[in-house]
Scaffold this motif. Structure first.
Motif, PDB file in Angstrom:
ATOM      1  N   THR A  19       0.729  -1.139  -0.176  1.00 35.89           N
ATOM      2  CA  THR A  19      -0.137  -0.128  -0.147  1.00 35.89           C
ATOM      3  C   THR A  19       0.947   1.293  -0.107  1.00 35.89           C
ATOM      4  O   THR A  19       1.708   1.243   0.930  1.00 35.89           O
ATOM      5  N   LEU A  20       0.630   2.033  -0.886  1.00 34.82           N
ATOM      6  CA  LEU A  20       1.118   3.377  -0.893  1.00 34.82           C
ATOM      7  C   LEU A  20       0.217   4.443  -0.351  1.00 34.82           C
ATOM      8  O   LEU A  20      -0.691   4.572  -0.838  1.00 34.82           O
ATOM      9  N   VAL A  21       0.727   5.161   0.481  1.00 35.93           N
ATOM     10  CA  VAL A  21      -0.189   6.362   1.218  1.00 35.93           C
ATOM     11  C   VAL A  21       0.553   7.485   1.144  1.00 35.93           C
ATOM     12  O   VAL A  21       1.555   7.838   1.413  1.00 35.93           O
ATOM     13  N   ASP A  22      -0.085   8.394   0.346  1.00 36.67           N
ATOM     14  CA  ASP A  22       0.128   9.734   0.010  1.00 36.67           C
ATOM     15  C   ASP A  22      -0.382  10.767   0.853  1.00 36.67           C
ATOM     16  O   ASP A  22      -1.631  10.993   1.050  1.00 36.67           O
ATOM     17  N   PHE A  23       0.565  11.483   1.668  1.00 40.72           N
ATOM     18  CA  PHE A  23       0.371  12.497   2.603  1.00 40.72           C
ATOM     19  C   PHE A  23       0.493  13.576   2.091  1.00 40.72           C
ATOM     20  O   PHE A  23       1.485  13.996   1.680  1.00 40.72           O
ATOM     21  N   ALA A  63      -1.467  11.840  10.057  1.00 43.18           N
ATOM     22  CA  ALA A  63      -0.206  12.341   9.862  1.00 43.18           C
ATOM     23  C   ALA A  63       0.966  12.401  11.103  1.00 43.18           C
ATOM     24  O   ALA A  63       1.996  11.983  10.999  1.00 43.18           O
ATOM     25  N   SER A  64       0.410  12.662  12.175  1.00 40.75           N
ATOM     26  CA  SER A  64       1.032  12.565  13.313  1.00 40.75           C
ATOM     27  C   SER A  64       1.657  11.388  13.968  1.00 40.75           C
ATOM     28  O   SER A  64       2.645  10.920  14.081  1.00 40.75           O
ATOM     29  N   SER A  70       6.613  16.899   6.571  1.00 39.44           N
ATOM     30  CA  SER A  70       6.634  17.714   5.327  1.00 39.44           C
ATOM     31  C   SER A  70       5.730  17.137   4.351  1.00 39.44           C
ATOM     32  O   SER A  70       5.517  15.996   4.434  1.00 39.44           O
ATOM     33  N   MET A  71       5.284  17.872   3.345  1.00 35.35           N
ATOM     34  CA  MET A  71       4.474  17.218   2.310  1.00 35.35           C
ATOM     35  C   MET A  71       5.200  17.623   0.919  1.00 35.35           C
ATOM     36  O   MET A  71       5.477  18.730   0.788  1.00 35.35           O
ATOM     37  N   PRO A  72       4.954  16.613   0.058  1.00 34.32           N
ATOM     38  CA  PRO A  72       4.237  15.462   0.152  1.00 34.32           C
ATOM     39  C   PRO A  72       5.261  14.208   0.886  1.00 34.32           C
ATOM     40  O   PRO A  72       6.497  14.489   0.603  1.00 34.32           O
TER      41      PRO A  72
END
Length: 103
Positions: A19-23, A63-64, A70-72
Motif C-alpha cells: 500500500t502506498l499512502v500519499d500524505f 499524519a502525526s 513535510s508534504m508530500p
C-alpha cells in the motif's frame, strides 16, 4: 486512488501486499504535481498495490501517527506495516521502484 482520513486509514491499508499512502494537502504545490503521477500508477499497477490519499489538514492524527513533517510524504506499507518513507516530490520511476522493491 482511495481517499482516507484519521478514522479510515488503518482499515484501508492492505494487510497483505503493498500500500502506498500519499500524505499531502490541497494547497501544497508539489502535492498537486504528485497526485496525477500516483493516479496514473494506480491505474497501471492497481492490481499489485493499493494507493491511498490522506489530506493532512483534514487528518492531522494520521499524519502525526506516521511522523509526517513535510508534504508530500509517501509511506510504503507491506503487509500492513510501514517499510519505507519518501519525503518530497520524486519522478514517477522512483514510485514504480518502490512498488517493485517491496513486492
Amino acid at each position: 486512488m482511495l481517499i482516507a482520513n484519521d478514522e479510515s486509514l488503518q482499515k484501508s491499508i492492505r494487510q497483505q501486499g503493498i500500500t502506498l499512502v500519499d500524505f499531502g494537502a490541497k494547497w501544497c504545490p508539489p502535492c498537486k504535481v504528485l497526485k496525477p503521477i500516483l493516479d496514473e500508477l494506480a491505474e497501471e499497477r492497481g492490481m499489485e498495490a493499493a494507493f491511498i490519499e490522506v489530506d493532512c489538514d483534514d487528518s492531522p492524527g494520521a499524519a502525526s501517527t506516521y511522523g509526517v513533517m513535510s508534504m508530500p510524504t509517501v509511506l510504503v506499507f507491506r503487509d500492513g506495516e510501514p517499510v519505507e518513507k519518501i519525503v518530497g516530490l520524486r519522478p514517477k520511476a522512483v514510485y514504480e521502484g518502490l512498488i517493485a522493491k517491496h513486492l
